[in-house]
Design an enzyme around this catalytic site. Structure first.
Site, PDB file in Angstrom:
ATOM      1  N   ARG A  94       2.370  -6.972   9.150  1.00 42.92           N
ATOM      2  CA  ARG A  94       1.679  -5.897   9.881  1.00 42.92           C
ATOM      3  C   ARG A  94       2.131  -5.851  11.337  1.00 42.92           C
ATOM      4  O   ARG A  94       2.212  -4.770  11.937  1.00 42.92           O
ATOM      5  CB  ARG A  94       0.171  -6.096   9.775  1.00 42.92           C
ATOM      6  CG  ARG A  94      -0.371  -5.789   8.366  1.00 42.92           C
ATOM      7  CD  ARG A  94      -1.762  -6.342   8.178  1.00 42.92           C
ATOM      8  NE  ARG A  94      -2.401  -5.906   6.938  1.00 42.92           N
ATOM      9  CZ  ARG A  94      -3.525  -6.434   6.467  1.00 42.92           C
ATOM     10  NH1 ARG A  94      -4.121  -7.418   7.126  1.00 42.92           N
ATOM     11  NH2 ARG A  94      -4.055  -5.988   5.342  1.00 42.92           N
ATOM     12  N   HIS A 124      -1.917  -5.285   1.223  1.00 38.89           N
ATOM     13  CA  HIS A 124      -3.202  -5.922   0.922  1.00 38.89           C
ATOM     14  C   HIS A 124      -2.952  -7.318   0.378  1.00 38.89           C
ATOM     15  O   HIS A 124      -1.996  -7.528  -0.364  1.00 38.89           O
ATOM     16  CB  HIS A 124      -3.990  -5.131  -0.133  1.00 38.89           C
ATOM     17  CG  HIS A 124      -5.111  -5.943  -0.733  1.00 38.89           C
ATOM     18  ND1 HIS A 124      -6.312  -6.098  -0.099  1.00 38.89           N
ATOM     19  CD2 HIS A 124      -5.162  -6.711  -1.851  1.00 38.89           C
ATOM     20  CE1 HIS A 124      -7.073  -6.908  -0.827  1.00 38.89           C
ATOM     21  NE2 HIS A 124      -6.390  -7.290  -1.890  1.00 38.89           N
ATOM     22  N   PHE A 150     -15.749   3.687   6.847  1.00 43.74           N
ATOM     23  CA  PHE A 150     -14.373   4.055   6.504  1.00 43.74           C
ATOM     24  C   PHE A 150     -14.094   3.981   5.008  1.00 43.74           C
ATOM     25  O   PHE A 150     -12.952   4.166   4.579  1.00 43.74           O
ATOM     26  CB  PHE A 150     -13.374   3.173   7.278  1.00 43.74           C
ATOM     27  CG  PHE A 150     -13.544   1.689   7.062  1.00 43.74           C
ATOM     28  CD1 PHE A 150     -13.011   1.054   5.948  1.00 43.74           C
ATOM     29  CD2 PHE A 150     -14.229   0.913   7.992  1.00 43.74           C
ATOM     30  CE1 PHE A 150     -13.161  -0.315   5.748  1.00 43.74           C
ATOM     31  CE2 PHE A 150     -14.392  -0.461   7.810  1.00 43.74           C
ATOM     32  CZ  PHE A 150     -13.857  -1.073   6.681  1.00 43.74           C
ATOM     33  N   THR A 163      -5.696  -7.741  10.292  1.00 43.02           N
ATOM     34  CA  THR A 163      -5.988  -6.456   9.628  1.00 43.02           C
ATOM     35  C   THR A 163      -5.499  -5.274  10.459  1.00 43.02           C
ATOM     36  O   THR A 163      -4.880  -4.355   9.939  1.00 43.02           O
ATOM     37  CB  THR A 163      -7.509  -6.327   9.389  1.00 43.02           C
ATOM     38  OG1 THR A 163      -7.940  -7.453   8.624  1.00 43.02           O
ATOM     39  CG2 THR A 163      -7.853  -5.039   8.670  1.00 43.02           C
ATOM     40  N   ASN A 214      -1.984  -0.096   7.088  1.00 44.91           N
ATOM     41  CA  ASN A 214      -1.517  -1.438   7.467  1.00 44.91           C
ATOM     42  C   ASN A 214      -0.672  -2.106   6.382  1.00 44.91           C
ATOM     43  O   ASN A 214      -0.600  -3.322   6.292  1.00 44.91           O
ATOM     44  CB  ASN A 214      -2.681  -2.312   7.934  1.00 44.91           C
ATOM     45  CG  ASN A 214      -3.735  -2.490   6.858  1.00 44.91           C
ATOM     46  OD1 ASN A 214      -3.584  -1.997   5.753  1.00 44.91           O
ATOM     47  ND2 ASN A 214      -4.797  -3.203   7.191  1.00 44.91           N
ATOM     48  N   TYR A 235     -12.227  -2.219  -3.621  1.00 43.97           N
ATOM     49  CA  TYR A 235     -12.758  -2.273  -2.253  1.00 43.97           C
ATOM     50  C   TYR A 235     -14.296  -2.230  -2.220  1.00 43.97           C
ATOM     51  O   TYR A 235     -14.885  -1.859  -1.206  1.00 43.97           O
ATOM     52  CB  TYR A 235     -12.176  -1.135  -1.411  1.00 43.97           C
ATOM     53  CG  TYR A 235     -10.789  -1.442  -0.862  1.00 43.97           C
ATOM     54  CD1 TYR A 235     -10.535  -2.614  -0.145  1.00 43.97           C
ATOM     55  CD2 TYR A 235      -9.731  -0.550  -1.029  1.00 43.97           C
ATOM     56  CE1 TYR A 235      -9.270  -2.891   0.367  1.00 43.97           C
ATOM     57  CE2 TYR A 235      -8.463  -0.817  -0.517  1.00 43.97           C
ATOM     58  CZ  TYR A 235      -8.247  -2.000   0.194  1.00 43.97           C
ATOM     59  OH  TYR A 235      -6.997  -2.266   0.712  1.00 43.97           O
ATOM     60  N   LYS A 278       0.841  -1.197   0.000  1.00 44.55           N
ATOM     61  CA  LYS A 278       0.000   0.000   0.000  1.00 44.55           C
ATOM     62  C   LYS A 278       0.889   1.265   0.000  1.00 44.55           C
ATOM     63  O   LYS A 278       2.109   1.177   0.217  1.00 44.55           O
ATOM     64  CB  LYS A 278      -0.925  -0.039   1.219  1.00 44.55           C
ATOM     65  CG  LYS A 278      -1.946  -1.186   1.163  1.00 44.55           C
ATOM     66  CD  LYS A 278      -2.894  -1.136   2.368  1.00 44.55           C
ATOM     67  CE  LYS A 278      -3.930  -2.250   2.300  1.00 44.55           C
ATOM     68  NZ  LYS A 278      -4.909  -2.166   3.413  1.00 44.55           N
ATOM     69  N   GLU A 317      -9.357  -9.913  -8.177  1.00 37.82           N
ATOM     70  CA  GLU A 317      -8.387  -8.826  -8.008  1.00 37.82           C
ATOM     71  C   GLU A 317      -7.236  -8.931  -9.011  1.00 37.82           C
ATOM     72  O   GLU A 317      -6.769  -7.908  -9.526  1.00 37.82           O
ATOM     73  CB  GLU A 317      -7.880  -8.829  -6.557  1.00 37.82           C
ATOM     74  CG  GLU A 317      -9.000  -8.447  -5.587  1.00 37.82           C
ATOM     75  CD  GLU A 317      -8.675  -8.705  -4.119  1.00 37.82           C
ATOM     76  OE1 GLU A 317      -7.560  -9.170  -3.817  1.00 37.82           O
ATOM     77  OE2 GLU A 317      -9.564  -8.445  -3.283  1.00 37.82           O
TER      78      GLU A 317
HETATM   79  P1  RTP Z   1      -7.046  -5.671   2.855  1.00 38.75           P
HETATM   80  O1  RTP Z   1      -8.361  -5.929   2.143  1.00 38.75           O
HETATM   81  O2  RTP Z   1      -6.540  -4.263   2.700  1.00 38.75           O
HETATM   82  O3  RTP Z   1      -6.032  -6.707   2.515  1.00 38.75           O
HETATM   83  O4  RTP Z   1      -7.257  -5.855   4.415  1.00 38.75           O
HETATM   84  P2  RTP Z   1      -8.070  -6.990   5.155  1.00 38.75           P
HETATM   85  O5  RTP Z   1      -8.643  -7.963   4.173  1.00 38.75           O
HETATM   86  O6  RTP Z   1      -7.196  -7.517   6.223  1.00 38.75           O
HETATM   87  O7  RTP Z   1      -9.233  -6.142   5.822  1.00 38.75           O
HETATM   88  P3  RTP Z   1     -10.641  -5.710   5.223  1.00 38.75           P
HETATM   89  O8  RTP Z   1     -11.687  -6.104   6.186  1.00 38.75           O
HETATM   90  O9  RTP Z   1     -10.786  -6.184   3.805  1.00 38.75           O
HETATM   91  O10 RTP Z   1     -10.538  -4.125   5.248  1.00 38.75           O
HETATM   92  C1  RTP Z   1      -9.932  -3.435   4.191  1.00 38.75           C
HETATM   93  C2  RTP Z   1      -9.078  -2.312   4.729  1.00 38.75           C
HETATM   94  O11 RTP Z   1      -9.923  -1.336   5.299  1.00 38.75           O
HETATM   95  C3  RTP Z   1      -9.244  -0.684   6.348  1.00 38.75           C
HETATM   96  N1  RTP Z   1     -10.076  -0.713   7.534  1.00 38.75           N
HETATM   97  N2  RTP Z   1     -10.262   0.331   8.287  1.00 38.75           N
HETATM   98  N3  RTP Z   1     -11.172   2.109  10.281  1.00 38.75           N
HETATM   99  C4  RTP Z   1     -11.488   0.837  10.354  1.00 38.75           C
HETATM  100  O12 RTP Z   1     -12.128   0.384  11.275  1.00 38.75           O
HETATM  101  C5  RTP Z   1     -11.049  -0.052   9.283  1.00 38.75           C
HETATM  102  N4  RTP Z   1     -11.362  -1.322   9.154  1.00 38.75           N
HETATM  103  C6  RTP Z   1     -10.728  -1.752   8.019  1.00 38.75           C
HETATM  104  C7  RTP Z   1      -7.964  -1.419   6.620  1.00 38.75           C
HETATM  105  O13 RTP Z   1      -6.886  -0.664   6.115  1.00 38.75           O
HETATM  106  C8  RTP Z   1      -8.139  -2.720   5.857  1.00 38.75           C
HETATM  107  O14 RTP Z   1      -6.910  -3.210   5.387  1.00 38.75           O
HETATM  108 MG    MG Z   2      -9.766  -7.400   2.513  1.00 34.38          MG
END
Ligand code: RTP
Ligand code: MG
Length: 148
Positions: free
Chosen positions: A102, A115, A57, A91, A112, A49, A9, A126
């Protein structure tokens, strides 16, 4: 062979972590089959996303991922989708174990570092969003005989 989409990222790029991250997946035994430094257009960020469209968010997430260049990659290997997620860590970096990307380099959930696709269906989706078929390179590595 299974493939996944991983992306350093904008925070990871700014913090000079591209090499460290590529190195971890190389040393683990996975094979890089595609990679490029790019700026993500707004529409691609929103589509990538899309599952988070209704989340509070979402706006911040899209703003962040388009705020600077990312390093997009496709990696190949046995169970690479799930194993890459383990290597990335939780995450929220505050919950990510030491030894994970992370856990070792991140502090807050919004920045973080990396991705990774979370399932075979998202990996296929993707990879298709970020790479053209001709940008992926199929090649044999003799070293893989020492891994698999
Ligand atoms: P990613 O898609 O980026 O690989 O991350 P992930 O699967 O571990 O998490 P995901 O649930 O898909 O969330 C995507 C990204 O959104 C941001 N996020 N912010 N402010 C918040 O509470 C919050 N929750 C998620 C994070 O940067 C996460 O990587
Ligand atoms: Mg994700």
């Amino acid at each position: 062979m299974e493939k996944t989409f991983l992306m350093v990222k904008p925070d990871g790029v700014q913090r000079n972590l591209i090499g460290e991250i590529v190195s971890r997946f190389e040393k683990k035994g996975f094979q890089l089959v595609g990679g490029k430094l790019m700026s993500i257009p707004q529409a691609l960020a929103e589509e990538h996303y899309g599952e988070h469209k209704e989340r509070p968010f979402f706006g911040e997430l899209v703003d962040f991922i388009t705020s600077g260049p990312v390093f997009a990659m496709v990696w190949e290997g046995e169970n690479v989708i799930a194993t890459a997620r383990q290597m990335m860590g939780s995450t929220n970096p505050k919950d990510a174990a030491p030894g994970t990307i992370r856990g070792d380099f991140g502090v807050t959930v919004g920045k973080n570092i990396i991705h990774g696709s979370d399932s075979p269906a998202s990996a296929e989706r993707e990879i298709g969003l970020f790479f053209k078929e001709e940008e992926l390179v199929e090649y044999a590595k003799l070293m893989n005989e020492w891994i698999n």
